[in-house]
Write a protein that holds these residues in place. Structure first.
Motif, PDB file in Angstrom:
ATOM      1  N   VAL A 161     -13.494 -74.389  23.220  1.00 61.51           N
ATOM      2  CA  VAL A 161     -13.985 -73.481  22.189  1.00 61.51           C
ATOM      3  C   VAL A 161     -14.589 -72.232  22.807  1.00 61.51           C
ATOM      4  O   VAL A 161     -15.399 -72.319  23.731  1.00 61.51           O
ATOM      5  CB  VAL A 161     -15.077 -74.175  21.328  1.00 61.51           C
ATOM      6  CG1 VAL A 161     -15.502 -73.268  20.184  1.00 61.51           C
ATOM      7  CG2 VAL A 161     -14.582 -75.515  20.805  1.00 61.51           C
ATOM      8  N   ALA A 162     -14.200 -71.059  22.304  1.00 57.99           N
ATOM      9  CA  ALA A 162     -14.848 -69.803  22.709  1.00 57.99           C
ATOM     10  C   ALA A 162     -15.832 -69.409  21.610  1.00 57.99           C
ATOM     11  O   ALA A 162     -15.483 -69.414  20.426  1.00 57.99           O
ATOM     12  CB  ALA A 162     -13.813 -68.702  22.898  1.00 57.99           C
ATOM     13  N   ILE A 163     -17.057 -69.073  21.998  1.00 58.22           N
ATOM     14  CA  ILE A 163     -18.057 -68.596  21.040  1.00 58.22           C
ATOM     15  C   ILE A 163     -18.222 -67.099  21.271  1.00 58.22           C
ATOM     16  O   ILE A 163     -18.560 -66.659  22.375  1.00 58.22           O
ATOM     17  CB  ILE A 163     -19.399 -69.326  21.218  1.00 58.22           C
ATOM     18  CG1 ILE A 163     -19.207 -70.831  20.977  1.00 58.22           C
ATOM     19  CG2 ILE A 163     -20.449 -68.761  20.255  1.00 58.22           C
ATOM     20  CD1 ILE A 163     -20.447 -71.658  21.159  1.00 58.22           C
ATOM     21  N   MET A 164     -17.957 -66.313  20.254  1.00 59.13           N
ATOM     22  CA  MET A 164     -18.001 -64.856  20.384  1.00 59.13           C
ATOM     23  C   MET A 164     -18.901 -64.243  19.317  1.00 59.13           C
ATOM     24  O   MET A 164     -19.379 -64.951  18.417  1.00 59.13           O
ATOM     25  CB  MET A 164     -16.578 -64.289  20.268  1.00 59.13           C
ATOM     26  CG  MET A 164     -15.599 -64.951  21.253  1.00 59.13           C
ATOM     27  SD  MET A 164     -13.962 -64.186  21.277  1.00 59.13           S
ATOM     28  CE  MET A 164     -14.349 -62.615  22.061  1.00 59.13           C
ATOM     29  N   GLY A 165     -19.139 -62.941  19.428  1.00 58.53           N
ATOM     30  CA  GLY A 165     -19.962 -62.251  18.439  1.00 58.53           C
ATOM     31  C   GLY A 165     -20.796 -61.168  19.087  1.00 58.53           C
ATOM     32  O   GLY A 165     -20.920 -61.118  20.308  1.00 58.53           O
ATOM     33  N   PRO A 166     -21.385 -60.298  18.264  1.00 67.69           N
ATOM     34  CA  PRO A 166     -22.153 -59.174  18.804  1.00 67.69           C
ATOM     35  C   PRO A 166     -23.355 -59.603  19.640  1.00 67.69           C
ATOM     36  O   PRO A 166     -23.870 -60.728  19.507  1.00 67.69           O
ATOM     37  CB  PRO A 166     -22.643 -58.448  17.533  1.00 67.69           C
ATOM     38  CG  PRO A 166     -21.734 -58.881  16.446  1.00 67.69           C
ATOM     39  CD  PRO A 166     -21.297 -60.261  16.794  1.00 67.69           C
ATOM     40  N   THR A 200     -18.211 -65.878  25.323  1.00 64.19           N
ATOM     41  CA  THR A 200     -17.568 -64.767  26.014  1.00 64.19           C
ATOM     42  C   THR A 200     -17.540 -63.532  25.126  1.00 64.19           C
ATOM     43  O   THR A 200     -17.546 -63.634  23.896  1.00 64.19           O
ATOM     44  CB  THR A 200     -16.127 -65.123  26.442  1.00 64.19           C
ATOM     45  OG1 THR A 200     -15.576 -64.015  27.163  1.00 64.19           O
ATOM     46  CG2 THR A 200     -15.246 -65.416  25.239  1.00 64.19           C
ATOM     47  N   HIS A 201     -17.566 -62.363  25.771  1.00 63.99           N
ATOM     48  CA  HIS A 201     -17.379 -61.097  25.063  1.00 63.99           C
ATOM     49  C   HIS A 201     -15.951 -60.586  25.223  1.00 63.99           C
ATOM     50  O   HIS A 201     -15.582 -59.579  24.641  1.00 63.99           O
ATOM     51  CB  HIS A 201     -18.308 -60.026  25.633  1.00 63.99           C
ATOM     52  CG  HIS A 201     -19.716 -60.152  25.146  1.00 63.99           C
ATOM     53  ND1 HIS A 201     -20.026 -60.300  23.823  1.00 63.99           N
ATOM     54  CD2 HIS A 201     -20.879 -60.152  25.804  1.00 63.99           C
ATOM     55  CE1 HIS A 201     -21.344 -60.384  23.687  1.00 63.99           C
ATOM     56  NE2 HIS A 201     -21.883 -60.303  24.877  1.00 63.99           N
ATOM     57  N   ASP A 202     -15.171 -61.278  26.066  1.00 62.24           N
ATOM     58  CA  ASP A 202     -13.844 -60.772  26.406  1.00 62.24           C
ATOM     59  C   ASP A 202     -12.800 -61.354  25.463  1.00 62.24           C
ATOM     60  O   ASP A 202     -12.555 -62.568  25.475  1.00 62.24           O
ATOM     61  CB  ASP A 202     -13.538 -61.169  27.861  1.00 62.24           C
ATOM     62  CG  ASP A 202     -12.290 -60.503  28.394  1.00 62.24           C
ATOM     63  OD1 ASP A 202     -12.195 -60.359  29.625  1.00 62.24           O
ATOM     64  OD2 ASP A 202     -11.405 -60.120  27.595  1.00 62.24           O
ATOM     65  N   PRO A 203     -12.172 -60.503  24.644  1.00 63.95           N
ATOM     66  CA  PRO A 203     -11.178 -61.002  23.685  1.00 63.95           C
ATOM     67  C   PRO A 203     -10.032 -61.745  24.372  1.00 63.95           C
ATOM     68  O   PRO A 203      -9.505 -62.714  23.813  1.00 63.95           O
ATOM     69  CB  PRO A 203     -10.658 -59.714  23.007  1.00 63.95           C
ATOM     70  CG  PRO A 203     -11.666 -58.666  23.297  1.00 63.95           C
ATOM     71  CD  PRO A 203     -12.339 -59.042  24.580  1.00 63.95           C
ATOM     72  N   ALA A 204      -9.701 -61.323  25.591  1.00 65.34           N
ATOM     73  CA  ALA A 204      -8.607 -61.992  26.315  1.00 65.34           C
ATOM     74  C   ALA A 204      -8.986 -63.438  26.636  1.00 65.34           C
ATOM     75  O   ALA A 204      -8.140 -64.335  26.634  1.00 65.34           O
ATOM     76  CB  ALA A 204      -8.286 -61.233  27.603  1.00 65.34           C
TER      77      ALA A 204
END
Ligand SMILES: Nc1ncnc2c1ncn2[C@@H]1O[C@H](COP(=O)(O)OP(=O)(O)OP(=O)(O)O)[C@@H](O)[C@H]1O
Ligand SMILES: Nc1ncnc2c1ncn2[C@@H]1O[C@H](COP(=O)(O)OP(=O)(O)OP(=O)(O)O)[C@@H](O)[C@H]1O
Ligand SMILES: [Mg+2]
Ligand SMILES: [Mg+2]
Lengths: 229, 229
Positions: free
Chosen positions: A36-41, A200-204
């Motif tokens: 799982v990737a957790i993303m967001g501002p 992560t902040h990296d969309p890739a």
């Protein structure tokens, strides 16, 4: 599995009033073996969420169940034992011990598992080699570059062969090539059964995960599976 | 302009033997008003190079001229005065003072310029507002997210309106949108004449700069202008 139900986390001021509501009601289920990737501002609550998932802190409200058991029913000591056995955590600011070499730093989780010194050093050296720091093992954190410190923190999180890896922006200080080799290492361990939960902040990097959970202002805004790679 | 000629930087062990040759002979000229991205693998010497350019440390060998004057001819005090007047530095690990709010932290460079308290607080608050931290000014660093700490470090580097901004991976902890707003701020200041020298791992940020200097193993591997945007 880890299960959060209406989980909130509030940071209070010394006078008891609310300072920040970092998480406002999070529902989330993560099963064994997921990636799982957790993303967001910036400031949306990702590190706070990861800290709760890693049993390093407790929710202010709501329920957090690990293996079906509410953490509120567990003492701090039980939680600590569970954490030591199950979890590897990579901190956003690394949290390495300044006075020790990275060889010693990476051996610390094994020390808490009562692994004898010779085996600790051997396993720590192997892990540091895996992250490309084989020629830096006797350096202390301040004698390393930012990306080398980050990799030492990753090595420490992996040295106990944890069931669950929680990593807070583990490639933020790494060039593309080094970052890719670290992600490839995570992939191999994931294929062997390790659960990976990565901020992560990296969309890739988000695209590489199997599932993306996106936070905004302390709430889950998006929770979807990625198309198969 | 800053000019490095055959600059080397060696880190020594306590017994005086060589530990690491971080820079092995760097030739580099950066003129006023340039926008340079410094890139390269983890451990290649980028932070070391930035530290020398920021007059925070001296080369082991070679020459480093600022405004035509060799820093070897300048005392530590002269270098410190020059640095306070000219340079804003964003550290890879932020280096914020834990015991102070970020409002006080951002005001520190102004304190060294003998700016009175009311003006210090006003200018610090304005800069924190510019980086999106207007509602966090009384938080101390440990009461902030990683990306908020990074932005506070950026605000501190900019509060003196420096002639030269040296930034070590300033968007490494920021989501895309927040990172873009920080880069847009740097662009505006660059258009007003500020020299920007930024270490980055992000190829997209390298593309935004006017020029890219790529290091490998302590040497300049590539030094080229970007095609016009
Ligand atoms: N105080 C020190 N003592 C000994 N060696 C050091 C010290 N600081 C840095 N080094 C070494 O010098 C080399 C260059 O370090 P530097 O911090 O400049 O790298 P970098 O390019 O910024 O890397 P990163 O992208 O990981 O931040 C590294 O190999 C590092 O191990
Ligand atoms: N100890 C604390 N006391 C008060 N507020 C805090 C504390 N730690 C974090 N916060 C606040 O809680 C919110 C969430 O913080 P968190 O560190 O979880 O964000 P994040 O999503 O990891 O951000 P980033 O991407 O910048 O690392 C932020 O707005 C932050 O200011
Ligand atoms: Mg964070
Ligand atoms: Mg660096």
């Amino acid at each position: 599995a880890c299960e959060l139900r209406a989980v909130s986390k509030v940071y209070y001021k010394p006078d008891g009033s609310v300072m920040v509501e970092a998480l406002k009601g999070v529902d989330l289920v993560i099963r064994r073996g997921e990636y799982v990737a957790i993303m967001g501002p910036s400031g949306s609550g990702k590190s706070t969420l990861l800290t709760l998932l890693g049993c390093l802190d407790r929710p202010t409200g709501g329920q957090f169940l690990v293996g079906g058991r509410d953490v509120r029913a567990m003492s701090d000591e039980e939680l600590s034992v569970f954490r030591g056995r199950t979890i590897g955590f990579v901190f956003q600011s690394f949290n390495l011990i300044a006075q020790h070499s990275i060889l010693e730093n990476v051996g610390v989780p094994l020390f808490y598992q009562n692994v004898p010194p010779a085996d600790r050093h051997r396993r720590a050296a192997e892990m540091l080699d895996l992250v490309g720091l084989g020629d830096r093992v006797h350096h202390r954190p301040m004698e390393l570059s930012g990306g080398q410190q980050q990799r030492a923190a990753i090595a420490r999180a992996l040295v106990t062969n944890p069931l669950i890896l929680l990593a807070d922006e583990p490639t933020g200080n790494l060039d593309s090539a080094t970052g890719q080799s670290i992600l490839a290492l995570f992939d191999r361990l994931h294929e062997q059964g390790m659960t990976v939960i990565m901020v992560t902040h990296d969309p890739a990097i988000g695209d590489r995960a199997r599932r993306v959970v996106r936070l905004r202002d302390g709430l889950v805004e998006v929770d979807r599976m990625n198309p198969p790679r």
